[in-house]
Design a protein around this motif. Sequence first.
Motif, PDB file in Angstrom:
ATOM      1  N   UNK A 123       0.801  -1.213   0.000  1.00 24.79           N
ATOM      2  CA  UNK A 123       0.000   0.000   0.000  1.00 24.79           C
ATOM      3  C   UNK A 123       0.841   1.273   0.000  1.00 24.79           C
ATOM      4  N   UNK A 124       2.145   1.119  -0.154  1.00 27.34           N
ATOM      5  CA  UNK A 124       3.025   2.283  -0.069  1.00 27.34           C
ATOM      6  C   UNK A 124       2.875   3.218  -1.266  1.00 27.34           C
ATOM      7  N   UNK A 125       2.754   2.661  -2.458  1.00 31.28           N
ATOM      8  CA  UNK A 125       2.690   3.492  -3.653  1.00 31.28           C
ATOM      9  C   UNK A 125       1.252   3.788  -4.085  1.00 31.28           C
ATOM     10  N   UNK A 126       0.316   3.024  -3.562  1.00 32.69           N
ATOM     11  CA  UNK A 126      -1.088   3.203  -3.931  1.00 32.69           C
ATOM     12  C   UNK A 126      -1.952   2.878  -2.723  1.00 32.69           C
ATOM     13  N   UNK A 127      -3.041   3.604  -2.562  1.00 32.60           N
ATOM     14  CA  UNK A 127      -3.923   3.358  -1.426  1.00 32.60           C
ATOM     15  C   UNK A 127      -4.816   2.135  -1.653  1.00 32.60           C
ATOM     16  N   UNK A 128      -4.777   1.587  -2.851  1.00 27.86           N
ATOM     17  CA  UNK A 128      -5.618   0.441  -3.187  1.00 27.86           C
ATOM     18  C   UNK A 128      -4.768  -0.787  -3.467  1.00 27.86           C
ATOM     19  N   UNK A 129      -5.307  -1.946  -3.143  1.00 31.45           N
ATOM     20  CA  UNK A 129      -4.616  -3.206  -3.417  1.00 31.45           C
ATOM     21  C   UNK A 129      -5.644  -4.220  -3.875  1.00 31.45           C
ATOM     22  N   UNK A 130      -5.299  -4.982  -4.903  1.00 28.44           N
ATOM     23  CA  UNK A 130      -6.231  -5.957  -5.469  1.00 28.44           C
ATOM     24  C   UNK A 130      -5.508  -7.288  -5.631  1.00 28.44           C
ATOM     25  N   UNK A 131      -6.163  -8.376  -5.212  1.00 23.45           N
ATOM     26  CA  UNK A 131      -5.623  -9.721  -5.400  1.00 23.45           C
ATOM     27  C   UNK A 131      -5.912 -10.160  -6.829  1.00 23.45           C
ATOM     28  N   UNK A 132      -4.915 -10.731  -7.477  1.00 23.97           N
ATOM     29  CA  UNK A 132      -5.041 -11.146  -8.874  1.00 23.97           C
ATOM     30  C   UNK A 132      -6.110 -12.227  -9.033  1.00 23.97           C
ATOM     31  N   UNK A 133      -6.932 -12.086 -10.082  1.00 26.92           N
ATOM     32  CA  UNK A 133      -8.020 -13.035 -10.333  1.00 26.92           C
ATOM     33  C   UNK A 133      -7.528 -14.458 -10.574  1.00 26.92           C
ATOM     34  N   UNK A 134      -6.280 -14.614 -10.981  1.00 24.56           N
ATOM     35  CA  UNK A 134      -5.752 -15.953 -11.242  1.00 24.56           C
ATOM     36  C   UNK A 134      -5.675 -16.811  -9.985  1.00 24.56           C
ATOM     37  N   UNK A 135      -5.768 -16.183  -8.820  1.00 23.22           N
ATOM     38  CA  UNK A 135      -5.765 -16.943  -7.571  1.00 23.22           C
ATOM     39  C   UNK A 135      -7.025 -17.791  -7.424  1.00 23.22           C
ATOM     40  N   UNK A 136      -8.042 -17.518  -8.241  1.00 20.40           N
ATOM     41  CA  UNK A 136      -9.245 -18.362  -8.215  1.00 20.40           C
ATOM     42  C   UNK A 136      -8.944 -19.787  -8.674  1.00 20.40           C
ATOM     43  N   UNK A 137      -7.833 -19.979  -9.380  1.00 20.32           N
ATOM     44  CA  UNK A 137      -7.432 -21.320  -9.801  1.00 20.32           C
ATOM     45  C   UNK A 137      -6.969 -22.173  -8.624  1.00 20.32           C
ATOM     46  N   UNK A 138      -6.828 -21.554  -7.444  1.00 20.12           N
ATOM     47  CA  UNK A 138      -6.365 -22.267  -6.260  1.00 20.12           C
ATOM     48  C   UNK A 138      -7.525 -22.729  -5.382  1.00 20.12           C
ATOM     49  N   UNK A 139      -8.656 -22.961  -5.981  1.00 17.60           N
ATOM     50  CA  UNK A 139      -9.864 -23.498  -5.349  1.00 17.60           C
ATOM     51  C   UNK A 139     -10.775 -22.424  -4.783  1.00 17.60           C
ATOM     52  N   UNK A 140     -11.873 -22.857  -4.174  1.00 18.70           N
ATOM     53  CA  UNK A 140     -13.032 -21.987  -3.945  1.00 18.70           C
ATOM     54  C   UNK A 140     -13.013 -21.205  -2.636  1.00 18.70           C
ATOM     55  N   UNK A 141     -12.127 -21.548  -1.725  1.00 20.36           N
ATOM     56  CA  UNK A 141     -12.129 -20.872  -0.425  1.00 20.36           C
ATOM     57  C   UNK A 141     -10.737 -20.370  -0.059  1.00 20.36           C
ATOM     58  N   UNK A 142     -10.718 -19.427   0.868  1.00 26.20           N
ATOM     59  CA  UNK A 142      -9.448 -18.884   1.340  1.00 26.20           C
ATOM     60  C   UNK A 142      -9.536 -18.678   2.852  1.00 26.20           C
ATOM     61  N   UNK A 143      -8.478 -19.039   3.548  1.00 24.79           N
ATOM     62  CA  UNK A 143      -8.375 -18.823   4.985  1.00 24.79           C
ATOM     63  C   UNK A 143      -7.545 -17.571   5.216  1.00 24.79           C
ATOM     64  N   UNK A 144      -8.137 -16.585   5.883  1.00 25.90           N
ATOM     65  CA  UNK A 144      -7.441 -15.343   6.201  1.00 25.90           C
ATOM     66  C   UNK A 144      -6.800 -15.483   7.577  1.00 25.90           C
ATOM     67  N   UNK A 145      -5.492 -15.441   7.629  1.00 26.25           N
ATOM     68  CA  UNK A 145      -4.737 -15.640   8.874  1.00 26.25           C
ATOM     69  C   UNK A 145      -4.244 -14.284   9.347  1.00 26.25           C
ATOM     70  N   UNK A 146      -4.841 -13.794  10.430  1.00 25.72           N
ATOM     71  CA  UNK A 146      -4.631 -12.416  10.860  1.00 25.72           C
ATOM     72  C   UNK A 146      -3.394 -12.231  11.732  1.00 25.72           C
ATOM     73  N   UNK A 147      -2.829 -13.301  12.217  1.00 26.40           N
ATOM     74  CA  UNK A 147      -1.566 -13.235  12.969  1.00 26.40           C
ATOM     75  C   UNK A 147      -0.592 -14.228  12.337  1.00 26.40           C
TER      76      UNK A 147
END
Length: 219
Positions: free
Chosen positions: A102-126
Motif C-alpha cells: 500500500x506504499x505506492x497506492x492506497x488500493x490493493x487488489x488480489x489477482x483473479x488468477x488466484x481463483x485457480x487455487x480453489x473456492x475458499x481462502x483462509x485469512x490468517x490475521x496473525x
Amino acid sequence: MEEKYFLFLKFGKKENLERLMKNGEVYFNNSENFNNLSLINKEQGDKYEGAELIVNGLMKEIKCEHPSLGNFYFKPAGVFDLIQYNSKYLTCSFYKITLEDFMTDKHFKIDDRMLEFNDYVLMIEEPFKLINLIKEKANLLKFDFQANKVRYIDFKDRETKSSIFDKKIEHDYQKEYRLVINNLDNKPKIINVGSIESFCRLVPSKLLLEADWKVIRQK
C-alpha cells in the motif's frame, strides 16, 4: 526495506482449510506433485518447482554428417531443456499481504488468477503466530525448518541456478511466503499445531478477490 507482513492467505478446498483452521493440520507437499500438476493447472502447477539447475535450449538443432552426401540439419519438434531437481524438501505456502503493498497506492487488489487455487481462502490475521507454532512443532519432530518469502526470477537465461525459495517470474502475482521442511521419504507430511480459529476466518475466494483493499489513513 524489510517487508512487514500483516496478513497471510491460504487458498484451497473448504474441507482442507477447515482442517487447518480447526485442527491445525499444516500440509507440506513434495515438488513432484507440483511438477505433475503443471500439465492440468498452469497456475498451481510448475515444472520448475524443486529445480536447482535449469539449462535452456540444449537441443535446438541436430546435425547429421555423411562422408559423401554432405551435412543434413534437423530441427526437433520442441526445444529440449535440462532441469535438475532437488527432492530433499517439502513445502507449504501462503499468499502474503504486506504494508509495502500500500506504499505506492492506497488500493490493493488480489489477482483473479488466484481463483485457480480453489473456492475458499483462509485469512490468517496473525501470520507469525502461526509460523512460530509450526516452527516449534517441526523442531520437536526433528525436522529442519526454514521460512522466507519467495523470490521470482526469469528462468529464460541459458543457465539458471535456483533455490527452494525461487520460482519463475510468471508466478509473481502469487506473492508467496514459503515454509520448508526436509524430505525424509518423498511423501507429503502433515504437522499438527492445534486449532488456530482464534486468529483466522474462512471465506469464499470469489468474495475476497472482488474486494478492493483500501488504506484508511489518520487525518
